[in-house]
Design an enzyme around this catalytic site. Structure first.
Site, mmCIF file in Angstrom:
data_model
loop_
_atom_site.group_PDB
_atom_site.id
_atom_site.type_symbol
_atom_site.label_atom_id
_atom_site.label_comp_id
_atom_site.label_asym_id
_atom_site.label_seq_id
_atom_site.Cartn_x
_atom_site.Cartn_y
_atom_site.Cartn_z
ATOM 1 N N LYS A 296 43.235 26.727 39.268
ATOM 2 C CA LYS A 296 42.189 27.263 40.152
ATOM 3 C C LYS A 296 42.736 28.404 41.004
ATOM 4 O O LYS A 296 42.054 29.407 41.250
ATOM 5 C CB LYS A 296 41.636 26.145 41.046
ATOM 6 C CG LYS A 296 40.629 26.613 42.119
ATOM 7 C CD LYS A 296 39.433 27.343 41.505
ATOM 8 C CE LYS A 296 38.250 27.449 42.458
ATOM 9 N NZ LYS A 296 38.498 28.073 43.738
ATOM 10 N N HIS B 78 42.900 31.407 38.802
ATOM 11 C CA HIS B 78 41.501 31.826 38.633
ATOM 12 C C HIS B 78 41.093 32.704 39.814
ATOM 13 O O HIS B 78 40.498 33.771 39.646
ATOM 14 C CB HIS B 78 40.609 30.584 38.545
ATOM 15 C CG HIS B 78 39.144 30.821 38.811
ATOM 16 N ND1 HIS B 78 38.646 31.064 40.081
ATOM 17 C CD2 HIS B 78 38.069 30.846 37.985
ATOM 18 C CE1 HIS B 78 37.342 31.237 40.020
ATOM 19 N NE2 HIS B 78 36.969 31.112 38.768
ATOM 20 N N ASN B 79 41.425 32.268 41.031
ATOM 21 C CA ASN B 79 41.070 33.040 42.223
ATOM 22 C C ASN B 79 41.833 34.359 42.283
ATOM 23 O O ASN B 79 41.302 35.364 42.757
ATOM 24 C CB ASN B 79 41.346 32.218 43.484
ATOM 25 C CG ASN B 79 40.318 31.125 43.703
ATOM 26 O OD1 ASN B 79 39.617 30.729 42.780
ATOM 27 N ND2 ASN B 79 40.231 30.623 44.916
ATOM 28 N N GLU C 260 40.086 36.619 40.106
ATOM 29 C CA GLU C 260 38.859 36.967 40.833
ATOM 30 C C GLU C 260 39.131 38.101 41.833
ATOM 31 O O GLU C 260 38.332 39.036 41.948
ATOM 32 C CB GLU C 260 38.363 35.718 41.556
ATOM 33 C CG GLU C 260 37.111 35.866 42.383
ATOM 34 C CD GLU C 260 36.798 34.569 43.125
ATOM 35 O OE1 GLU C 260 36.601 34.628 44.356
ATOM 36 O OE2 GLU C 260 36.776 33.497 42.481
ATOM 37 N N SER D 205 35.035 25.750 41.006
ATOM 38 C CA SER D 205 34.646 27.153 41.163
ATOM 39 C C SER D 205 33.163 27.342 40.905
ATOM 40 O O SER D 205 32.576 26.695 40.042
ATOM 41 C CB SER D 205 35.446 28.052 40.217
ATOM 42 O OG SER D 205 35.030 29.402 40.395
#
Length: 488
Positions: free
Chosen positions: A188, A191-192, A195, A134
């Site tokens: 990940k 995480h996105n 986001e 990232s």
């Protein structure tokens, strides 16, 4: 002597992310070999390595030459489009790799594909890591947040390189061994998802300030710049400040942000996050609202037609009617609403990670994940350090909202939060992320919900039974029979 001439690591896939990560690795003093099916990409990377400081990078034009240029046990990072291209690249490279060598997929891959590839690779004696990366192009070049999961032995083979290449924060490099299997890709992905929530909430703050407060881009740049010096300090607030400052050079008139079509693209990780939350029965309404908002943004022509239809039917637009709005108070209220909503988004993401970790036996360390997100990545924010501390204080924390520090802040901000959501509703400004976050908070903090009525309905039409609050056991009632008796 032969070994000394070989590269320490290899990277295949030289789009901008691949090029930048390769140059980052080389700049940190690790000789690297690079390969791409398109020859011009190899030459382009070699030229950049020369221009950016005579970096120790060698280019190769065939899979065989590339693989054989790397010292054993070989570690090769793949940065290509997720799905079939990854399998094709692995097939091309693994033909020349040997037992003990490692493949590291650095793309946004579905975690189950990584778990399948771990099994396939092990059949040939190869080690495998699925590594979330990232930070975008800038992060790849100057220090990303790295989330490697899979073979621990493979991680040990490359951790000295990853530690130097990752973003550096006060408590170490923004990389850690995530866990077994597809855990790195899953982390990940979430995480996105967080986001997505973050970006949606910031866009809603912008919408309210602009259309309920009448603030222009220069004022917004100043406000967001001020916010970035306080509790909201983060990469996304920082770049939003910059966006409001940029004028439109194409037309020479006004600011560029006002000329951008209001349709948001996506690549799938947000959808995966929401699907996984549903699979695991984890409430993630802020993240789901952000995904729905992207879908709605794609209906540009429908929305324009609907706007005209409802206007003809007499719907008066309250937006831009700012005569009675206290701007100073609104700005502070929106700041508090944004902060409280963001905490909800992170809480949902962390709950999803914990649930998946329990299902798969990954043993994810939520405090450590918050730590490696403090630098390099898109959601990096100053308050991640406090999230890290919350999970360090209580690794079994049921929800971020009930950490004593965050609970106090939520209570302090909830009045402002309600004012912002209420004002938006009154003026017809959609704030799905802030509303979903507030409903999440209000639902979670209530000791008793109207779910008793829903369960009674389920028992009525489907004999699904129910539990009582006063007597243990499972019960079924003949509701219609008793209701008829009650009418007599």
């Amino acid at each position: 002597m032969e070994s000394a001439a070989l590269s320490h690591i290899g990277l295949a896939g030289l789009a901008v992310m691949g090029q930048n990560l390769a140059l980052n690795i080389a700049e940190k003093g690790f000789p690297i070999s690079v390969y791409n099916r398109t020859i011009s990409k190899v030459d382009e990377t070699l030229d950049r390595a020369h221009r950016e400081g005579q970096l120790p990078l060698s280019g190769h034009y065939t899979p065989k030459d590339f693989v054989l240029s790397i010292q054993k046990p070989r570690s090769i990072i793949i940065l290509v489009k997720a799905g079939a291209p990854v399998d094709q690249t692995i097939a091309a490279l693994s033909a020349y790799m040997e037992p003990g060598d490692t493949i590291i997929d650095g793309g946004n891959e579905w975690y189950e594909n990584t778990e399948r590839r771990i099994v396939d690779a092990s059949a040939s004696g190869l080690l495998y890591l699925g590594m979330g990366v990232s930070g975008g192009e800038d992060g790849a070049r100057n220090g990303p947040s790295l989330m490697p999961g899979g073979s621990h032995r493979a991680y040990l083979n490359v951790h000295n390189i990853l530690d130097k290449v990752a973003a550096q924060v006060d408590d170490g490099p923004c990389v850690t061994y995530i866990g077994e299997g597809g855990s790195g890709n899953f982390v990940k992905m979430v995480h996105n998802g967080i986001e997505y929530g973050d970006m949606q909430l910031i866009s809603e703050a912008y919408d309210v300030l602009k259309n309920a407060g009448g603030l222009g881009n220069e004022e917004l740049a100043e406000i967001f710049g001020e916010w970035n010096r306080g509790e909201l300090e983060s990469f996304l607030i920082e770049i939003t400040t910059d966006i409001f400052k940029v004028r439109d050079e194409e037309s020479g008139d006004g600011h560029l942000v006002d000329k951008i079509l209001d349709k948001t693209g996506m690549k799938g990780t947000g959808k995966w996050t929401v699907q996984q939350a549903a699979e695991l029965s984890i409430a993630a309404p802020t993240i789901a609202a952000s995904l729905d908002s992207r879908y709605m943004s794609g209906l540009k022509e429908e929305r324009e037609a609907a706007s005209e239809i409802f206007e003809k039917e007499g719907l008066k637009e309250e937006i831009n009617n700012v005569a009675n709005v206290d701007k100073k108070r609104l700005i502070d209220d929106v700041r508090q609403a944004l902060y409280a909503s963001k905490i909800c988004s992170y809480a949902q993401g962390m709950n999803l990670l914990r649930a998946k970790s329990m299902e798969k036996g990954w043993g994810l360390n939520l405090g450590e994940l918050a730590r490696i997100w403090k630098g390099g990545c898109i959601i990096r924010a100053v308050f991640l350090d406090r999230i890290k501390q919350a999970y360090q204080r209580n690794p079994g924390l049921a929800n971020l909202l009930v950490d004593p520090d965050f609970a106090k802040e939520m209570v302090q901000r909830q009045a402002a939060w309600r004012r912002v959501v209420g004002l938006a509703i009154q003026k017809g400004i959609s704030v799905p992320g802030m509303s979903a976050s507030l409903q999440y908070f209000d639902t979670y903090r209530r000791g008793r919900l109207p779910a008793n009525l829903v369960q009674a309905q389920r028992d009525y039409f489907g004999a699904h039974t129910y539990e009582r609050v006063d007597i243990p056991g499972s019960y079924h009632t003949e509701w219609s029979k008793l209701a008829r008796k009650a009418r007599v």
